[in-house]
Design an enzyme around this catalytic site. Structure first.
Site, PDB file in Angstrom:
ATOM      1  N   GLY A   1       0.832  -1.205   0.000  1.00 56.64           N
ATOM      2  CA  GLY A   1       0.000   0.000   0.000  1.00 56.64           C
ATOM      3  C   GLY A   1       0.860   1.246   0.000  1.00 56.64           C
ATOM      4  N   GLY A   2       0.313   2.295   0.617  1.00 54.73           N
ATOM      5  CA  GLY A   2       1.015   3.575   0.626  1.00 54.73           C
ATOM      6  C   GLY A   2       2.356   3.512   1.312  1.00 54.73           C
TER       7      GLY A   2
ATOM      8  N   GLY B   1      21.378  13.456 -31.336  1.00 53.86           N
ATOM      9  CA  GLY B   1      20.873  14.021 -30.083  1.00 53.86           C
ATOM     10  C   GLY B   1      21.393  13.263 -28.884  1.00 53.86           C
ATOM     11  CB  ALA B   2      22.068   9.690 -28.277  1.00 55.56           C
TER      12      ALA B   2
HETATM   13  C1  HXC Z   1      -2.141  -4.508  12.672  1.00 58.65           C
HETATM   14  C2  HXC Z   1      -0.971  -6.306  11.927  1.00 58.65           C
HETATM   15  C3  HXC Z   1      -0.885  -5.721  10.644  1.00 58.65           C
HETATM   16  C4  HXC Z   1      -1.485  -4.452  10.435  1.00 58.65           C
HETATM   17  C5  HXC Z   1       0.153  -7.606  10.600  1.00 58.65           C
HETATM   18  N1  HXC Z   1      -0.316  -7.462  11.825  1.00 58.65           N
HETATM   19  N2  HXC Z   1      -0.191  -6.553   9.833  1.00 58.65           N
HETATM   20  N3  HXC Z   1      -1.590  -5.678  12.951  1.00 58.65           N
HETATM   21  N4  HXC Z   1      -2.108  -3.892  11.498  1.00 58.65           N
HETATM   22  N5  HXC Z   1      -1.427  -3.819   9.274  1.00 58.65           N
HETATM   23  C6  HXC Z   1      -0.166  -8.364  12.942  1.00 58.65           C
HETATM   24  C7  HXC Z   1      -0.984  -9.626  12.792  1.00 58.65           C
HETATM   25  O1  HXC Z   1      -2.308  -9.398  13.264  1.00 58.65           O
HETATM   26  C8  HXC Z   1      -0.214 -10.562  13.722  1.00 58.65           C
HETATM   27  O2  HXC Z   1      -0.522 -10.179  15.037  1.00 58.65           O
HETATM   28  C9  HXC Z   1       1.227 -10.153  13.474  1.00 58.65           C
HETATM   29  O3  HXC Z   1       1.168  -8.822  12.956  1.00 58.65           O
HETATM   30  C10 HXC Z   1       1.926 -11.023  12.474  1.00 58.65           C
HETATM   31  O4  HXC Z   1       1.128 -11.097  11.306  1.00 58.65           O
HETATM   32  P1  HXC Z   1       0.810 -12.476  10.576  1.00 58.65           P
HETATM   33  O5  HXC Z   1      -0.356 -12.228   9.691  1.00 58.65           O
HETATM   34  O6  HXC Z   1       0.711 -13.565  11.577  1.00 58.65           O
HETATM   35  O7  HXC Z   1       2.134 -12.675   9.739  1.00 58.65           O
HETATM   36  P2  HXC Z   1       2.290 -13.286   8.294  1.00 58.65           P
HETATM   37  O8  HXC Z   1       1.523 -14.553   8.185  1.00 58.65           O
HETATM   38  O9  HXC Z   1       3.774 -13.337   8.054  1.00 58.65           O
HETATM   39  O10 HXC Z   1       1.637 -12.230   7.288  1.00 58.65           O
HETATM   40  C11 HXC Z   1       2.193 -10.955   7.154  1.00 58.65           C
HETATM   41  C12 HXC Z   1       1.237 -10.036   6.342  1.00 58.65           C
HETATM   42  C13 HXC Z   1      -0.170 -10.078   6.977  1.00 58.65           C
HETATM   43  C14 HXC Z   1       1.184 -10.544   4.898  1.00 58.65           C
HETATM   44  C15 HXC Z   1       1.849  -8.655   6.347  1.00 58.65           C
HETATM   45  O11 HXC Z   1      -0.028  -9.840   8.409  1.00 58.65           O
HETATM   46  C16 HXC Z   1      -1.072  -9.051   6.403  1.00 58.65           C
HETATM   47  O12 HXC Z   1      -1.645  -9.241   5.337  1.00 58.65           O
HETATM   48  N6  HXC Z   1      -1.262  -7.940   7.153  1.00 58.65           N
HETATM   49  C17 HXC Z   1      -2.150  -6.901   6.742  1.00 58.65           C
HETATM   50  C18 HXC Z   1      -1.533  -6.118   5.620  1.00 58.65           C
HETATM   51  C19 HXC Z   1      -2.368  -4.919   5.290  1.00 58.65           C
HETATM   52  O13 HXC Z   1      -3.420  -5.038   4.693  1.00 58.65           O
HETATM   53  N7  HXC Z   1      -1.950  -3.758   5.812  1.00 58.65           N
HETATM   54  C20 HXC Z   1      -2.641  -2.539   5.713  1.00 58.65           C
HETATM   55  C21 HXC Z   1      -2.306  -1.989   4.343  1.00 58.65           C
HETATM   56  S1  HXC Z   1      -3.009  -0.439   4.073  1.00 58.65           S
HETATM   57  P3  HXC Z   1      -0.502 -11.197  16.276  1.00 58.65           P
HETATM   58  O14 HXC Z   1      -1.033 -10.406  17.399  1.00 58.65           O
HETATM   59  O15 HXC Z   1      -1.341 -12.343  15.861  1.00 58.65           O
HETATM   60  O16 HXC Z   1       0.944 -11.564  16.428  1.00 58.65           O
HETATM   61  C22 HXC Z   1      -1.760   0.539   4.401  1.00 58.65           C
HETATM   62  C23 HXC Z   1      -2.061   1.932   4.053  1.00 58.65           C
HETATM   63  C24 HXC Z   1      -0.845   2.778   4.222  1.00 58.65           C
HETATM   64  O17 HXC Z   1      -0.737   0.172   4.821  1.00 58.65           O
HETATM   65  C25 HXC Z   1      -1.119   4.064   3.550  1.00 58.65           C
HETATM   66  C26 HXC Z   1       0.024   4.985   3.721  1.00 58.65           C
HETATM   67  C27 HXC Z   1      -0.194   6.240   2.952  1.00 58.65           C
END
Ligand code: HXC
Length: 523
Positions: free
Chosen positions: A178-179, A413-414
């Site tokens: 994402g961002g 030109g290059a």
């Molecule tokens: C809160 C999160 C988290 C998140 C992971 N965790 N991502 N907690 N917010 N964004 C937590 C999980 O709940 C878990 O907590 C621990 O981190 C480990 O994650 P797992 O899923 O067990 O690990 P894994 O299987 O390795 O998967 C990793 C992952 C997955 C692929 C990154 O966690 C995932 O899809 N996370 C969400 C990604 C996402 O959608 N992020 C938001 C994007 S939007 P516990 O407590 O169980 O240990 C964004 C906008 C930004 O980022 C904009 C900026 C301008």
């Protein structure tokens, strides 16, 4: 945190402090650390240990806690709020760094996590020292909501403020989605670790749902995808340890800030070294490729170069070398890929590199062997006009010492685009093998002698004679030298010596541009 904090004897307070520090430093606990290691990843603290000189890391804001009460976070303690921040020394030089701790709530970025990063970025800017981010995060902390987005915004703002002021390096050592990808994109250099890191705006699931395309995480946004296809990743590392080592190697070429002296390394390579191997570099046949990287290494101290974007836009090479211990940025056409032609990606690659070097006062050496711009609808519609213009802008705008060496073709030109005199090169040298012309002899004769060739008894013979005459005139550096369009013709073997003399004479070069807010590079 432990209630021992309440103990009111001095020793009790010290003990409680030690215990709480230890607990916070143990990150997300043994289970999460094992998961991290099983994924062939080091923990954030192990990465920082490798990065900084022994016992130099000073951690900032270890005790920061999130303050969200939403979606169960009131019951969740996240050690150090999932990011380790501070400063230390890397090969004796101060560097500020942050490392996201994936073992603590997936290194997700909430309000306080972001504020810790802001703090260290602000310190790096004020202290005028490099900033390095080791990213490993699930992205915005979903439970916290919009404060996470504000957190990213503050990081992007600081990345932009710091741009051209202090060097910024980001290593992607886990997920970045994402961002969150935009802080790395705003940094100067992006490193990625093979097989354990990925970056994308939208992941495979969203892509499948929205446009029906199926792709794996790695194919979409893995290190090789970004190193070879998108050009987002500048350096690919095999492992976390390799990544840290390569960041240190790059830092050794960079000054602390745009106001700092360039780092000087001890050099035992001779100033008088003659590169005899260069006399035999250019093949007799003009359309044969040769190894431009050998030329760059020949000229460099100890034959060492640090190449960036090695797998992307391979028709141009950008690399750091040292000359008598001082860093130099090299831009070179690569005849091994598409004859070293300039295209959209090559123009982008070189322009950004030139602007980085100019911002940090790193002199530029350009090696030219360019047959022209890539023709075709593909390139025209991809905007070769606008991208090619970046190169003209970047070279013209750069005020660092600029030295050009034409090894073979410098066409049209290059030729202008590869740091010709009129773009402000301080000194242009050509090897006796140089060909400086508006275009290749065949193409030129087909246009200017079209009628003569058509009318000839034997058009092939006629064309060959005319081409030979055109080549006589332009397939050498002497016509350009006679007009002062290039400054000197040199023996290839003397290239290093000449560059050393020029860099020495230009070391106090001062050049100014018109006073204005900023230029408007054709982005
Ligand atoms: C809160 C999160 C988290 C998140 C992971 N965790 N991502 N907690 N917010 N964004 C937590 C999980 O709940 C878990 O907590 C621990 O981190 C480990 O994650 P797992 O899923 O067990 O690990 P894994 O299987 O390795 O998967 C990793 C992952 C997955 C692929 C990154 O966690 C995932 O899809 N996370 C969400 C990604 C996402 O959608 N992020 C938001 C994007 S939007 P516990 O407590 O169980 O240990 C964004 C906008 C930004 O980022 C904009 C900026 C301008």
């Amino acid at each position: 945190m432990s209630n021992d904090l309440q103990k009111n004897t001095t020793q009790g307070k010290i003990n409680a402090f030690d215990k709480n520090s230890r607990a916070l430093k143990s990150m997300g606990g043994e289970k999460q650390i094992k998961k991290q290691h099983d994924a062939n990843k080091l923990t954030a603290r192990e990465r920082l240990d490798l990065f900084f000189d022994k016992d130099t890391f000073q951690e900032a804001q270890l005790f920061v806690q999130h303050r969200s009460t939403l979606f169960g976070l009131d019951k969740k303690e996240i050690p150090a709020d999932g990011v380790i921040t501070g400063f230390g020394k890397v090969n004796g030089r101060v560097v500020f760094a942050v490392a996201q701790d994936f073992t603590s709530s997936g290194g997700s970025l909430g309000e306080m996590h972001a504020k810790k990063i802001w703090k260290v970025m602000d310190m790096a800017i004020a202290a005028q020292k490099p900033f390095v981010a080791l990213n490993d995060s699930g992205g915005a902390r979903i439970q916290e909501g919009v404060p996470s987005l504000e957190g990213y915004g503050g990081i992007f703002y600081r990345n932009t403020t710091a741009s051209g002021y202090i060097p910024q390096i980001t290593a992607i050592m886990g997920p970045t989605a994402g961002g969150a990808v935009y802080s790395p994109a705003l940094a100067d250099w992006v490193f990625m670790v093979k097989n354990s890191s990925y970056m994308y705006i939208t992941g495979p699931d969203v892509i499948k749902a929205v446009i029906g395309e199926e792709v794996s995480h790695d194919d979409l946004g893995g290190a090789l995808a970004h190193a070879a296809k998108s050009g987002v990743c500048h350096v690919v590392a095999e492992t976390d340890a390799d990544c840290i080592e390569k960041i240190k190697q790059l830092l050794a070429y960079l000054p602390d800030s745009c106001h700092s002296a360039l780092p000087l390394l001890e050099c035992t390579d001779g100033a008088e070294r003659i590169c005899t191997e260069l006399d035999a570099m250019i093949p007799d046949k003009g359309n044969r490729a040769y190894d431009m990287k050998k030329i760059i290494k020949s000229v460099a101290d100890h034959n060492e170069m640090f190449e960036l974007l090695e797998l992307w836009a391979q028709n141009i090479i950008v690399a750091f070398i040292r000359i008598l211990g001082k860093p130099v940025g090299v831009i070179a056409n690569n005849p091994r890929f598409a004859a070293g032609v300039l295209d959209v990606n090559a123009s982008d690659k070189a322009s950004r590199f030139i602007r980085f070097c100019d911002a940090f006062n790193i002199p530029l050496v350009t090696f030219t062997d360019v047959p022209g711009y890539m023709p075709g609808t593909n390139q025209e519609w991809a905007g070769i006009i606008r991208h090619g213009a970046k190169l003209l802008h970047a070279y013209s705008e750069a005020t660092v010492p600029k030295i050009t060496v034409i090894t073979r073709k410098a066409y049209g030109g290059a030729y202008i685009g590869m740091c010709s005199k009129q773009l402000g090169a301080d000194y242009v040298m050509a090897w006796p093998t140089a060909e400086i012309a508006v275009m290749g002899a065949e193409g030129a004769c087909n246009i200017i002698y079209r009628n003569e060739i058509k009318a000839a008894d034997d058009p092939a013979v006629q064309r060959a004679e005319l081409v030979a005459a055109y080549e006589d005139k332009f397939n050498n550096p002497y016509f350009a030298a006679s007009m002062g369009i290039i400054d000197e013709i040199i023996a290839p073997r003397d290239t290093r010596k000449r560059i050393i003399a020029l860099l020495e004479s230009l070391k106090d070069k001062k050049e100014t541009r018109l006073s204005k807010k900023h230029s408007n590079i054709p982005l």
